[in-house]
Design a protein around this motif. Structure first.
Motif: not given
Length: 81
Positions: A7-10, A14-17, A30-31, A35-37
């Motif tokens: 959840r932290k990564a998601h 800024p988002f990091k793939p 997960v780019p 793309f993730l749920f």
């Protein structure tokens, strides 16, 4: 990766793939956050690939086989009167 780490990564900005790796060795890239749920209880994780392949990951039962989304059917020509 724990559910909390996922959840932290998601939600990182800024988002990091990143790549999810299952215990069975499967990798799901997960780019982008879209793309993730993750279902609210966190049992099921859904990852969509750029080509439309959907991976369902069940944290309790293991990985569910992926399925390939079919491209939309081409529109049929209509007769002009």
């Amino acid at each position: 990766m724990t559910l909390e780490q996922l959840r932290k990564a998601h939600q990182a900005r800024p988002f990091k793939p990143f790549t999810l790796r299952t215990g069975g060795g499967r990798e799901c890239f997960v780019p982008h956050p879209e793309f993730l749920f993750v279902t609210p209880p966190g049992q099921t994780i859904i990852v969509v690939d750029r080509d439309g392949t959907v991976d369902l990951l069940d944290r309790l039962a293991g990985r569910v086989p992926p399925f390939q989304r079919r491209p939309p059917a081409a529109p049929q020509p209509t007769a002009l009167s």
